[in-house]
Design a protein around this motif. Structure first.
Motif, mmCIF file in Angstrom:
data_model
loop_
_atom_site.group_PDB
_atom_site.id
_atom_site.type_symbol
_atom_site.label_atom_id
_atom_site.label_comp_id
_atom_site.label_asym_id
_atom_site.label_seq_id
_atom_site.Cartn_x
_atom_site.Cartn_y
_atom_site.Cartn_z
ATOM 1 N N PRO A 213 0.821 -1.215 0.000
ATOM 2 C CA PRO A 213 0.000 0.000 0.000
ATOM 3 C C PRO A 213 0.850 1.258 0.000
ATOM 4 C CG PRO A 213 -0.650 -1.545 1.746
ATOM 5 C CD PRO A 213 0.675 -1.983 1.240
ATOM 6 N N GLY A 214 0.195 2.376 -0.381
ATOM 7 C CA GLY A 214 0.862 3.659 -0.361
ATOM 8 C C GLY A 214 0.626 4.415 0.934
ATOM 9 N N GLY A 215 1.001 5.671 0.925
ATOM 10 C CA GLY A 215 0.883 6.522 2.105
ATOM 11 C C GLY A 215 1.970 7.569 2.165
ATOM 12 N N GLY A 216 2.599 7.830 1.013
ATOM 13 C CA GLY A 216 3.613 8.884 0.967
ATOM 14 C C GLY A 216 4.846 8.614 1.797
ATOM 15 N N TYR A 217 5.108 7.356 2.140
ATOM 16 C CA TYR A 217 6.205 6.966 3.027
ATOM 17 C C TYR A 217 6.068 7.580 4.422
ATOM 18 C CZ TYR A 217 8.976 4.552 -0.566
ATOM 19 O OH TYR A 217 9.417 3.679 -1.520
ATOM 20 N N LYS A 218 4.882 8.141 4.710
ATOM 21 C CA LYS A 218 4.612 8.675 6.046
ATOM 22 C C LYS A 218 3.816 7.678 6.858
ATOM 23 C CE LYS A 218 3.297 13.053 8.207
ATOM 24 N NZ LYS A 218 2.820 14.441 7.946
ATOM 25 N N TRP A 219 3.021 6.879 6.176
ATOM 26 C CA TRP A 219 2.270 5.767 6.756
ATOM 27 C C TRP A 219 1.919 4.816 5.634
ATOM 28 C CZ3 TRP A 219 -0.165 10.751 7.868
ATOM 29 C CH2 TRP A 219 -1.026 11.177 6.864
ATOM 30 N N ALA A 220 1.253 3.733 5.936
ATOM 31 C CA ALA A 220 0.809 2.776 4.922
ATOM 32 C C ALA A 220 -0.680 2.552 5.105
ATOM 33 C CB ALA A 220 1.561 1.455 5.050
ATOM 34 N N VAL A 221 -1.456 2.771 4.043
ATOM 35 C CA VAL A 221 -2.904 2.583 4.120
ATOM 36 C C VAL A 221 -3.209 1.085 3.992
ATOM 37 C CG1 VAL A 221 -3.551 4.880 3.388
ATOM 38 C CG2 VAL A 221 -3.114 3.164 1.656
ATOM 39 N N ILE A 222 -3.638 0.500 5.062
ATOM 40 C CA ILE A 222 -3.767 -0.957 5.142
ATOM 41 C C ILE A 222 -4.871 -1.482 4.240
ATOM 42 C CG2 ILE A 222 -4.309 -2.880 6.683
ATOM 43 C CD1 ILE A 222 -3.198 -1.150 8.982
ATOM 44 N N ASP A 223 -5.977 -0.774 4.166
ATOM 45 C CA ASP A 223 -7.172 -1.332 3.536
ATOM 46 C C ASP A 223 -7.350 -0.912 2.080
ATOM 47 O OD1 ASP A 223 -8.404 -2.699 5.941
ATOM 48 O OD2 ASP A 223 -8.160 -0.664 6.687
ATOM 49 N N LYS A 224 -7.368 0.382 1.810
ATOM 50 C CA LYS A 224 -7.714 0.877 0.483
ATOM 51 C C LYS A 224 -6.836 0.275 -0.605
ATOM 52 C CE LYS A 224 -6.568 5.047 -0.629
ATOM 53 N NZ LYS A 224 -6.474 6.519 -0.744
ATOM 54 N N GLU A 225 -5.534 0.131 -0.310
ATOM 55 C CA GLU A 225 -4.606 -0.400 -1.305
ATOM 56 C C GLU A 225 -3.967 -1.707 -0.855
ATOM 57 O OE1 GLU A 225 -3.714 4.131 -2.829
ATOM 58 O OE2 GLU A 225 -2.315 3.152 -1.446
ATOM 59 N N GLY A 226 -4.587 -2.308 0.176
ATOM 60 C CA GLY A 226 -4.113 -3.593 0.680
ATOM 61 C C GLY A 226 -5.216 -4.618 0.707
ATOM 62 N N THR A 227 -5.964 -4.635 1.811
ATOM 63 C CA THR A 227 -6.977 -5.681 1.977
ATOM 64 C C THR A 227 -8.077 -5.600 0.923
ATOM 65 O OG1 THR A 227 -8.270 -4.333 3.532
ATOM 66 C CG2 THR A 227 -6.563 -5.724 4.458
ATOM 67 N N GLU A 228 -8.459 -4.383 0.520
ATOM 68 C CA GLU A 228 -9.540 -4.254 -0.452
ATOM 69 C C GLU A 228 -9.142 -4.759 -1.833
ATOM 70 O OE1 GLU A 228 -11.156 -0.313 -0.488
ATOM 71 O OE2 GLU A 228 -11.789 -0.395 1.616
ATOM 72 N N ILE A 229 -7.861 -4.824 -2.102
ATOM 73 C CA ILE A 229 -7.373 -5.405 -3.350
ATOM 74 C C ILE A 229 -7.111 -6.891 -3.175
ATOM 75 C CG2 ILE A 229 -5.466 -5.373 -5.003
ATOM 76 C CD1 ILE A 229 -5.280 -2.358 -4.575
ATOM 77 N N ALA A 230 -6.676 -7.286 -1.988
ATOM 78 C CA ALA A 230 -6.406 -8.701 -1.731
ATOM 79 C C ALA A 230 -7.667 -9.553 -1.847
ATOM 80 C CB ALA A 230 -5.789 -8.874 -0.347
ATOM 81 N N LEU A 231 -8.798 -9.028 -1.392
ATOM 82 C CA LEU A 231 -10.025 -9.818 -1.410
ATOM 83 C C LEU A 231 -10.427 -10.252 -2.809
ATOM 84 C CD1 LEU A 231 -12.019 -7.930 1.363
ATOM 85 C CD2 LEU A 231 -11.307 -10.331 1.440
ATOM 86 N N PRO A 232 -10.592 -9.333 -3.774
ATOM 87 C CA PRO A 232 -10.974 -9.801 -5.116
ATOM 88 C C PRO A 232 -9.899 -10.608 -5.809
ATOM 89 C CG PRO A 232 -10.579 -7.442 -5.126
ATOM 90 C CD PRO A 232 -10.605 -7.863 -3.690
ATOM 91 N N LEU A 233 -8.623 -10.270 -5.593
ATOM 92 C CA LEU A 233 -7.570 -11.051 -6.234
ATOM 93 C C LEU A 233 -7.532 -12.472 -5.685
ATOM 94 C CD1 LEU A 233 -4.563 -8.586 -6.670
ATOM 95 C CD2 LEU A 233 -6.422 -9.131 -8.248
ATOM 96 N N SER A 234 -7.754 -12.625 -4.389
ATOM 97 C CA SER A 234 -7.776 -13.979 -3.828
ATOM 98 C C SER A 234 -8.969 -14.759 -4.377
ATOM 99 C CB SER A 234 -7.805 -13.938 -2.301
ATOM 100 O OG SER A 234 -8.993 -13.358 -1.816
ATOM 101 N N ARG A 235 -10.085 -14.060 -4.642
ATOM 102 C CA ARG A 235 -11.228 -14.740 -5.233
ATOM 103 C C ARG A 235 -10.961 -15.164 -6.665
ATOM 104 N NH1 ARG A 235 -16.125 -11.201 -2.496
ATOM 105 N NH2 ARG A 235 -15.828 -12.070 -0.414
ATOM 106 N N ALA A 236 -9.999 -14.524 -7.297
ATOM 107 C CA ALA A 236 -9.581 -14.929 -8.636
ATOM 108 C C ALA A 236 -8.532 -16.037 -8.587
ATOM 109 C CB ALA A 236 -9.031 -13.720 -9.390
ATOM 110 N N GLY A 237 -8.198 -16.513 -7.377
ATOM 111 C CA GLY A 237 -7.281 -17.637 -7.232
ATOM 112 C C GLY A 237 -5.872 -17.275 -6.832
#
Length: 329
Positions: free
Chosen positions: A97-121
């Protein structure tokens, strides 16, 4: 299960809902739970932390019961959250995930992308990485240490995860795209002392997906906030060159799939353009999708209703065509 273009499009559309806003999931209980399986990267603690005094914090920004919107700051114990698919196809992806190297956005660019990709196998690993300005001895290389280590752990444990060690990709968004591109171009650079046998395997991703990535550290296309967090307020010309991935592209850099919007007012679209051109010059396969609308930081959930919403289906089609995906089993 054979996934043709129509199937890939369907999976991409379904992925928008799977990211945490689908009505069905909301009725089932709102925010999807985090996976129970996590992997800590370093067996004896992250390297170079003797002068680190920051306190880790995870902040929830969402007020909706339907989705999380968390960011992690001052991470000291980097880890991966593992999303195992019900029908794995042997592919794996490290999500940064991004966050400008100030933090990391866990969901918007992490878990929310992991869910559909995992459903694709695809078996997905969401990385929570250290930040360069937190006092780590490696400074700007601390995030790269974590990215290299994470990719090596996935590859070293490929059999345990049921994935093909030759079909492991990395996806990075915004500043996470800079880290993913740095991993793709600097996978062989020695940035830490090996911790165990896992560090004997290659850290090279087999393919790269970059969403509205920060690439250049140089004017006029630099994202100033990311550069300041990574290199400080007055980086040298040598530092700017060394930490601009487009200048590090080589023939062995992995193929890339790029997504950006022309109306991105945070990270100029030129960042994707210059990386694509560097890949092309090195004869590395690259596919780019530049949308009229999308803005910055759209991930999947915030892309709904915009042209950029098509990117998951386009990625799945590209990945299958190049052989990065396989038949589900």
């Amino acid at each position: 299960m054979r996934i043709d273009r129509r199937g890939a499009m369907a999976l991409g559309v379904a992925g928008l809902a799977a990211a945490g806003t689908a009505a069905a999931e909301t009725r089932a209980g709102g925010r999807p739970p985090d996976p129970s399986e996590t992997v800590r990267l370093w067996p004896n603690g992250a390297p170079g932390g003797e002068r680190v005094t920051v306190t880790p914090v995870v902040t929830e920004r969402s007020t909706s019961p339907d989705f999380h919107d968390r960011f992690a700051a001052h991470t000291r114990d980097p880890l991966m959250m593992v999303y195992r698919p019900e029908r794995p196809n042997g592919a794996a992806m490290l999500l940064i995930p991004g966050g400008g190297y100030k933090w990391a956005v866990i969901d918007k660019e992490g878990t929310e992308i992991a869910l559909p990709l995992s459903r694709a196998g695809i078996t997905c690993f969401v990385l929570r990485y250290r930040l360069p300005a937190d006092g780590w001895a490696a400074g700007p290389d601390a995030p790269l240490q974590d990215a290299q280590r994470a990719l090596r752990l996935i590859r070293a444990r490929a059999a345990d995860y049921g994935v093909d060690a030759k079909r492991i990709g990395v996806l990075g968004a915004s500043a996470g795209g800079h880290l993913a591109a740095s991993l793709a171009t600097d996978f062989a650079r020695k940035v830490y002392t090996p911790a165990d046998r896992a560090d004997q395997v290659s850290a090279r991703p087999d393919f790269t997906v970059l969403l509205y990535p920060v690439i250049s550290m140089a004017e006029p296309n630099v994202h100033a906030g990311s550069r300041t967090e990574l290199l400080g307020t007055s980086p040298s010309a040598e530092q700017i060159a060394a930490y601009s991935p487009e200048r590090q592209v080589r023939a062995e850099t992995p193929p890339a799939f790029l997504v950006h919007a022309y109306d991105d007012n945070a990270v100029p679209v030129e960042n994707s353009l210059i990386y694509a051109e560097a890949l092309r010059a090195a004869k590395v396969p690259v596919e780019s999708h530049l949308f009229e609308e999308g803005g910055h930081g759209f991930g999947i959930r915030l892309a709904a209703g915009k042209p950029a919403a098509e990117w998951p289906a386009m990625f799945l089609s590209w990945a299958r065509r190049r052989g990065h995906l396989g038949a589900a089993r």
